[in-house]
Design a protein around this motif. Structure first.
Motif, PDB file in Angstrom:
ATOM      1  N   ALA A   9     -16.454 -31.799   1.548  1.00 20.53           N
ATOM      2  CA  ALA A   9     -16.369 -32.981   0.679  1.00 20.53           C
ATOM      3  C   ALA A   9     -15.736 -32.622  -0.659  1.00 20.53           C
ATOM      4  O   ALA A   9     -14.927 -33.386  -1.204  1.00 20.53           O
ATOM      5  N   LEU A  10     -16.093 -31.466  -1.215  1.00 21.34           N
ATOM      6  CA  LEU A  10     -15.493 -31.033  -2.481  1.00 21.34           C
ATOM      7  C   LEU A  10     -13.990 -30.802  -2.323  1.00 21.34           C
ATOM      8  O   LEU A  10     -13.197 -31.197  -3.187  1.00 21.34           O
ATOM      9  N   ILE A  11     -13.608 -30.167  -1.231  1.00 25.27           N
ATOM     10  CA  ILE A  11     -12.178 -29.941  -0.983  1.00 25.27           C
ATOM     11  C   ILE A  11     -11.464 -31.269  -0.751  1.00 25.27           C
ATOM     12  O   ILE A  11     -10.317 -31.473  -1.172  1.00 25.27           O
ATOM     13  N   GLY A  12     -12.143 -32.213  -0.103  1.00 21.71           N
ATOM     14  CA  GLY A  12     -11.553 -33.530   0.101  1.00 21.71           C
ATOM     15  C   GLY A  12     -11.287 -34.251  -1.202  1.00 21.71           C
ATOM     16  O   GLY A  12     -10.293 -34.978  -1.339  1.00 21.71           O
ATOM     17  N   LEU A  13     -12.171 -34.060  -2.181  1.00 20.09           N
ATOM     18  CA  LEU A  13     -11.944 -34.649  -3.502  1.00 20.09           C
ATOM     19  C   LEU A  13     -10.699 -34.045  -4.145  1.00 20.09           C
ATOM     20  O   LEU A  13      -9.905 -34.751  -4.787  1.00 20.09           O
ATOM     21  N   VAL A  14     -10.518 -32.732  -3.962  1.00 20.07           N
ATOM     22  CA  VAL A  14      -9.313 -32.075  -4.463  1.00 20.07           C
ATOM     23  C   VAL A  14      -8.083 -32.637  -3.756  1.00 20.07           C
ATOM     24  O   VAL A  14      -7.037 -32.856  -4.372  1.00 20.07           O
ATOM     25  N   MET A  15      -8.202 -32.911  -2.463  1.00 19.75           N
ATOM     26  CA  MET A  15      -7.085 -33.481  -1.716  1.00 19.75           C
ATOM     27  C   MET A  15      -6.703 -34.852  -2.268  1.00 19.75           C
ATOM     28  O   MET A  15      -5.522 -35.203  -2.304  1.00 19.75           O
ATOM     29  N   PHE A  16      -7.693 -35.621  -2.700  1.00 20.41           N
ATOM     30  CA  PHE A  16      -7.395 -36.928  -3.281  1.00 20.41           C
ATOM     31  C   PHE A  16      -6.623 -36.764  -4.588  1.00 20.41           C
ATOM     32  O   PHE A  16      -5.733 -37.557  -4.898  1.00 20.41           O
ATOM     33  N   ILE A  17      -6.956 -35.706  -5.362  1.00 20.25           N
ATOM     34  CA  ILE A  17      -6.229 -35.442  -6.609  1.00 20.25           C
ATOM     35  C   ILE A  17      -4.771 -35.149  -6.304  1.00 20.25           C
ATOM     36  O   ILE A  17      -3.864 -35.700  -6.921  1.00 20.25           O
ATOM     37  N   HIS A  18      -4.532 -34.266  -5.325  1.00 21.59           N
ATOM     38  CA  HIS A  18      -3.160 -33.995  -4.870  1.00 21.59           C
ATOM     39  C   HIS A  18      -3.229 -33.276  -3.528  1.00 21.59           C
ATOM     40  O   HIS A  18      -3.877 -32.228  -3.418  1.00 21.59           O
ATOM     41  N   PRO A  19      -2.588 -33.822  -2.485  1.00 23.36           N
ATOM     42  CA  PRO A  19      -2.681 -33.196  -1.153  1.00 23.36           C
ATOM     43  C   PRO A  19      -2.103 -31.784  -1.091  1.00 23.36           C
ATOM     44  O   PRO A  19      -2.498 -30.995  -0.233  1.00 23.36           O
ATOM     45  N   LEU A  20      -1.169 -31.424  -1.980  1.00 18.44           N
ATOM     46  CA  LEU A  20      -0.608 -30.068  -1.958  1.00 18.44           C
ATOM     47  C   LEU A  20      -1.579 -29.027  -2.485  1.00 18.44           C
ATOM     48  O   LEU A  20      -1.347 -27.822  -2.343  1.00 18.44           O
ATOM     49  N   ALA A  21      -2.673 -29.478  -3.101  1.00 14.94           N
ATOM     50  CA  ALA A  21      -3.655 -28.538  -3.645  1.00 14.94           C
ATOM     51  C   ALA A  21      -4.589 -27.998  -2.577  1.00 14.94           C
ATOM     52  O   ALA A  21      -5.396 -27.100  -2.858  1.00 14.94           O
ATOM     53  N   VAL A  22      -4.523 -28.534  -1.359  1.00  9.41           N
ATOM     54  CA  VAL A  22      -5.414 -28.081  -0.297  1.00  9.41           C
ATOM     55  C   VAL A  22      -4.584 -27.609   0.892  1.00  9.41           C
ATOM     56  O   VAL A  22      -3.356 -27.625   0.873  1.00  9.41           O
ATOM     57  N   GLY A  23      -5.271 -27.187   1.945  1.00 12.41           N
ATOM     58  CA  GLY A  23      -4.576 -26.686   3.130  1.00 12.41           C
ATOM     59  C   GLY A  23      -4.056 -25.271   2.925  1.00 12.41           C
ATOM     60  O   GLY A  23      -4.358 -24.605   1.935  1.00 12.41           O
ATOM     61  N   ARG A  54      -4.070 -46.165  -2.114  1.00 14.43           N
ATOM     62  CA  ARG A  54      -3.722 -47.589  -2.123  1.00 14.43           C
ATOM     63  C   ARG A  54      -4.912 -48.492  -1.837  1.00 14.43           C
ATOM     64  O   ARG A  54      -4.819 -49.709  -1.967  1.00 14.43           O
ATOM     65  N   LEU A  55      -6.034 -47.904  -1.441  1.00 13.14           N
ATOM     66  CA  LEU A  55      -7.198 -48.714  -1.106  1.00 13.14           C
ATOM     67  C   LEU A  55      -7.865 -49.262  -2.370  1.00 13.14           C
ATOM     68  O   LEU A  55      -7.920 -48.589  -3.397  1.00 13.14           O
ATOM     69  N   PRO A  56      -8.395 -50.458  -2.307  1.00  7.70           N
ATOM     70  CA  PRO A  56      -9.198 -50.954  -3.434  1.00  7.70           C
ATOM     71  C   PRO A  56     -10.560 -50.268  -3.434  1.00  7.70           C
ATOM     72  O   PRO A  56     -11.065 -49.865  -2.382  1.00  7.70           O
ATOM     73  N   GLY A  57     -11.136 -50.113  -4.598  1.00  9.55           N
ATOM     74  CA  GLY A  57     -12.453 -49.487  -4.677  1.00  9.55           C
ATOM     75  C   GLY A  57     -12.374 -47.976  -4.635  1.00  9.55           C
ATOM     76  O   GLY A  57     -11.338 -47.374  -4.945  1.00  9.55           O
ATOM     77  N   PRO A  58     -13.463 -47.336  -4.228  1.00 10.24           N
ATOM     78  CA  PRO A  58     -13.533 -45.854  -4.258  1.00 10.24           C
ATOM     79  C   PRO A  58     -12.769 -45.207  -3.100  1.00 10.24           C
ATOM     80  O   PRO A  58     -13.363 -44.686  -2.152  1.00 10.24           O
ATOM     81  N   GLY A  59     -11.444 -45.247  -3.165  1.00  8.56           N
ATOM     82  CA  GLY A  59     -10.631 -44.658  -2.098  1.00  8.56           C
ATOM     83  C   GLY A  59     -10.814 -43.166  -1.957  1.00  8.56           C
ATOM     84  O   GLY A  59     -10.552 -42.602  -0.889  1.00  8.56           O
ATOM     85  N   TRP A  60     -11.295 -42.519  -3.009  1.00  9.62           N
ATOM     86  CA  TRP A  60     -11.484 -41.058  -2.963  1.00  9.62           C
ATOM     87  C   TRP A  60     -12.534 -40.654  -1.936  1.00  9.62           C
ATOM     88  O   TRP A  60     -12.599 -39.484  -1.517  1.00  9.62           O
ATOM     89  N   LEU A  61     -13.367 -41.608  -1.496  1.00  3.84           N
ATOM     90  CA  LEU A  61     -14.370 -41.270  -0.488  1.00  3.84           C
ATOM     91  C   LEU A  61     -13.738 -40.980   0.874  1.00  3.84           C
ATOM     92  O   LEU A  61     -14.322 -40.267   1.690  1.00  3.84           O
ATOM     93  N   VAL A  62     -12.551 -41.526   1.120  1.00  2.00           N
ATOM     94  CA  VAL A  62     -11.913 -41.355   2.432  1.00  2.00           C
ATOM     95  C   VAL A  62     -11.540 -39.891   2.697  1.00  2.00           C
ATOM     96  O   VAL A  62     -11.954 -39.315   3.715  1.00  2.00           O
ATOM     97  N   PRO A  63     -10.750 -39.239   1.809  1.00  5.85           N
ATOM     98  CA  PRO A  63     -10.459 -37.823   2.081  1.00  5.85           C
ATOM     99  C   PRO A  63     -11.699 -36.940   2.014  1.00  5.85           C
ATOM    100  O   PRO A  63     -11.774 -35.938   2.733  1.00  5.85           O
TER     101      PRO A  63
END
Length: 445
Positions: A278-292, A58-67
């Protein structure tokens, strides 16, 4: 004529065995509460991770940096814990096996906070790792500590750390019989009376105590599953053979990532963990069920929720690579739980692909094949088929697919053996660094 018992009578009326069983039960209480608290922390982290991903979208801009930043930070802190306690790296199951074989010293009690904190940081931040490795290793440390306090012999210390390690696995999956079988089939590869009883007492008290924290229910809630028609059994055998090949590929991917990341020796471990995070975090941004660990994804599959094949393929591809990559970060975390998620996805994909070319109705096979896939993929990688079957049965409270799971697991192990692929923990044990001489525990006096 009746045959003689295949073991000698116990000396002193079995007094030593009684003390060992009491010690195992006491250590089981400790790992029950510690492992239950560990699971609770990871469950809470799962919720926070999904909320974080939703907020980032929901963040404006590059929100994918957060996860990416969050997972990188968690992995970095977990790697810092490993720098303080190098033995905390990875699963720890291979170390428990090495201790039982006499190739390594039993873990000291200070390993426990390192595994607990490092596991919560690494797995909780999203790395595709399992809770069972740290829980087994913490159980082994507690078992060894109790055995040292009781002044048992070195061989009994090694046995008790193994037994309580199995109780740790029982806590990790709320599967007491599976945890006990893991000790006997995978670690000791024997059924000696003292080990069987110690493991049973430890697992019983451990799971009983952990249920006070996490509740008394199977890990996965599955509606009643109709046993597949016997005519489908050859399909499950074929599925098992292909699963065995897939398990070999997965093991080689794990070892390949571990070996290649180690080759980058000039880069600090924390930096490598941060990059992987960081790579796994990018995957988490794609879908949180894909990680963990993958429990939420597995539960969705076993609940019968519909997924189109491209989505199944995407999840499978992401987790198939993300699991070995996460393990290469060398932070506390295991392989079992991610294996179960991959197995469930693979079973779903196999049914979907088969249904596309088979004119009959195959939709009813989706959930049974996913359950069978969990056990068969575990068997192919770990090479402990009975443990895998019992674990899955206990985790799903489902017995209607035991026959096809037995056939598929046997076929998976056969395929892996024919391809001359060693079990994953044998390979990881061979890669363990030589240990320095352990420092004695403080006597407190």
């Amino acid at each position: 004529m009746a045959s003689k018992r295949d073991y000698e009578p116990l000396p002193d009326g079995g007094g030593d065995l009684v003390f060992v069983c009491v010690a195992a039960a006491i250590a089981g209480v400790f790992i029950g509460f510690v492992g239950g608290a560990f699971r609770w922390c990871l469950q809470y982290a799962d919720v926070l991770r999904v909320d974080l991903s939703d907020w980032a979208h929901r963040l404006p801009g590059p929100g994918w940096l957060v996860p990416m930043a969050a997972t990188a930070l968690g992995a970095t802190l977990a790697a810092a814990v490993v720098r303080w306690m190098p033995l905390a790296a990875g699963s720890g199951i291979q170390h428990v096996e090495a201790v039982y074989r006499g190739d390594a010293a039993p873990p000291l009690l200070r390993l426990l906070p390192a595994k607990f904190v490092g596991g919560v940081l690494g797995i909780g931040s999203g790395l595709v790792l399992g809770r069972e490795g740290p829980t087994v290793h913490m159980g082994a440390a507690l078992g060894a500590a109790v055995a040292h306090v009781a002044r048992f012999s070195d061989s009994t210390v090694r046995m008790l750390q193994t037994a309580v390690g199995g109780a740790g696995l029982a806590v990790a999956f709320n599967a007491p019989i599976g945890g006990a079988l893991f000790t006997l089939e995978e670690v000791t590869k024997s059924f000696r009376l003292k080990t069987v009883l110690a493991t049973a007492f430890a697992a019983a008290t451990a799971v009983g105590c952990s249920r006070i924290i996490i509740g008394d229910h199977p890990d996965f809630l599955v509606q009643a599953v109709v046993s597949p028609n016997l005519g489908w059994l050859p399909l499950f055998v074929v599925f098992g053979l292909v699963t065995g090949c897939l398990g070999v590929l997965y093991n080689r991917l794990v070892l390949g990532f571990v070996d290649h990341v180690k080759l980058v020796s000039r880069v600090p471990a924390e930096v490598k963990a941060a990059v992987i995070g960081a790579l796994i975090g990018l995957v988490m941004f794609i879908h949180p069920l894909a990680v963990g660990g993958g429990d939420s994804l597995t539960q969705s599959i076993l609940s019968g929720n519909t997924m189109i094949l491209p989505v199944v393929i995407g999840f499978l591809a992401l987790r198939f690579v993300a699991g070995p990559l996460s393990y290469a970060a060398a932070v506390p975390g295991g392989l079992f739980a991610p294996l179960l998620a991959v197995g469930a996805l693979w079973g779903l994909l196999f049914v979907g692909g088969f249904g596309a070319v088979w004119p009959g109705e195959t939709a009813s096979l989706a959930v049974p094949m996913a359950i069978v896939g969990m056990g068969a993929f575990f068997a192919a990688t770990v090479r402990a088929p009975v443990t895998g079957i019992v674990l899955v049965v206990e985790m799903t409270a489902t017995t209607s697919v035991i026959v096809p799971m037995l056939a598929a697991s046997a076929a998976a192990v056969l395929a892996a053996e024919l391809l001359r692929s060693p079990p994953i923990y044998d390979s990881l044990r061979e890669r363990m660094p030589a240990e320095p001489e352990p420092e004695p525990e403080p006597s407190g006096g």
